[in-house]
Design a protein around this motif. Sequence first.
Motif, PDB file in Angstrom:
ATOM      1  N   SER A  26       1.128  -1.278   0.291  1.00  0.00           N
ATOM      2  CA  SER A  26       0.287  -0.079   0.251  1.00  0.00           C
ATOM      3  C   SER A  26       0.928   1.176  -0.075  1.00  0.00           C
ATOM      4  O   SER A  26       0.284   2.080  -0.783  1.00  0.00           O
ATOM      5  N   ARG A  38       0.590   4.147  -2.906  1.00  0.00           N
ATOM      6  CA  ARG A  38       0.153   5.409  -2.761  1.00  0.00           C
ATOM      7  C   ARG A  38       2.004   6.358  -3.176  1.00  0.00           C
ATOM      8  O   ARG A  38       1.994   7.578  -3.807  1.00  0.00           O
ATOM      9  N   CYS A  97      -3.290   7.954  -7.919  1.00  0.00           N
ATOM     10  CA  CYS A  97      -4.078   8.297  -7.763  1.00  0.00           C
ATOM     11  C   CYS A  97      -4.119   9.740  -8.011  1.00  0.00           C
ATOM     12  O   CYS A  97      -5.099  10.688  -8.396  1.00  0.00           O
ATOM     13  N   CYS A 118      -8.098   1.645  -5.120  1.00  0.00           N
ATOM     14  CA  CYS A 118      -7.458   3.023  -4.208  1.00  0.00           C
ATOM     15  C   CYS A 118      -8.116   3.592  -3.544  1.00  0.00           C
ATOM     16  O   CYS A 118      -7.580   4.594  -2.930  1.00  0.00           O
ATOM     17  N   CYS A 119      -8.145   4.547  -5.250  1.00  0.00           N
ATOM     18  CA  CYS A 119      -8.599   6.185  -5.278  1.00  0.00           C
ATOM     19  C   CYS A 119      -9.722   5.981  -5.225  1.00  0.00           C
ATOM     20  O   CYS A 119      -9.533   7.383  -5.065  1.00  0.00           O
ATOM     21  N   TYR A 127      -6.997   3.288   0.575  1.00  0.00           N
ATOM     22  CA  TYR A 127      -5.425   2.237   0.810  1.00  0.00           C
ATOM     23  C   TYR A 127      -5.454   1.152   2.033  1.00  0.00           C
ATOM     24  O   TYR A 127      -4.397   0.163   1.095  1.00  0.00           O
ATOM     25  N   CYS A 161      -8.907  -2.121  -2.502  1.00  0.00           N
ATOM     26  CA  CYS A 161      -7.143  -1.773  -2.843  1.00  0.00           C
ATOM     27  C   CYS A 161      -6.291  -2.632  -2.846  1.00  0.00           C
ATOM     28  O   CYS A 161      -5.895  -2.957  -3.640  1.00  0.00           O
TER      29      CYS A 161
END
Length: 285
Positions: free
Chosen positions: A136, A140, A145, A174-175, A216, A221
């Motif tokens: 994750s 990130r 994202c 995830c976004c 996240y 995700c």
Amino acid sequence: MRASNHLIGALNFLTFLLSIPILGGGIWLSSRASTTDCLRFLQWPLIVIGISIMVVSLAGFAGACYRNTFLMRLYLVVMFVVIAVLIGFIIFAYVVTDKGSGRALLNRAYLDYYLQDYSGWLEERVASNAYWPKISACVRDSKVCGRMGRSINSVPETPQMFYLRTLSPIQSGCCKPPTECGYIYQNETVWNIGSGAMAANPDCSRWSNDQEMLCYGCDSCKAGVLASLKKSWRKVSVINIIVMIILVIVYIIAYTAFRNNRKMDNDEPYGEARMTKAQPSRINI
């Protein structure tokens, strides 16, 4: 004999060339790991197989050029092992990516992803507490994202425009929050709580408009990462299957040429057995 050695040398040069797409596939997965998939251990089997084929092909090429029987035997043995490992890797890749896919949504071009749709070794490894924090963090840090923002003539896209976008599994999982949670679109990575009751999906409470958190920590995700991995591995597996078939054909031809060389080294005419009768039979039928 010279023609046979030339054939083996040419075949080994061909296998050397065939190792390039395998090694390239491993490097491509490595580049994907640094941007989206973030599972760096997955590309190493391909890289090792590609390098092994390169080295073994060079050994076979040298053995053919210098008529070194030891190198040729080593080439045939190791190449057999490499082909077996490649077949095993192809089967493994299809088995661990067999289950799971995105779910279609009403009035949405993108898909939603659910962790319960996936199972097996890969799902357990991705979702484990030992790996997910690193994965994750990698997702990130890739800023996938942050790059979702889109505007037309300096005007941010409307919700209807966003709903018609085809998002990658990482972007969808995830976004943004899961669609069933009922969040209201403000922009690509900012969603407000709707007036209705949210679904029982735990990801609904995990979503955050904090750009460092987003989803996240969501199961969606994790499912998006798994879907992205499945897509990448299937692409590489197609190349591996083609290369494997060609390697098997090349190996059979090289083995036949090597046996032909041994017969000629033993002064055995090609296509005839060395043992003959001392005297012809006197019995005529």
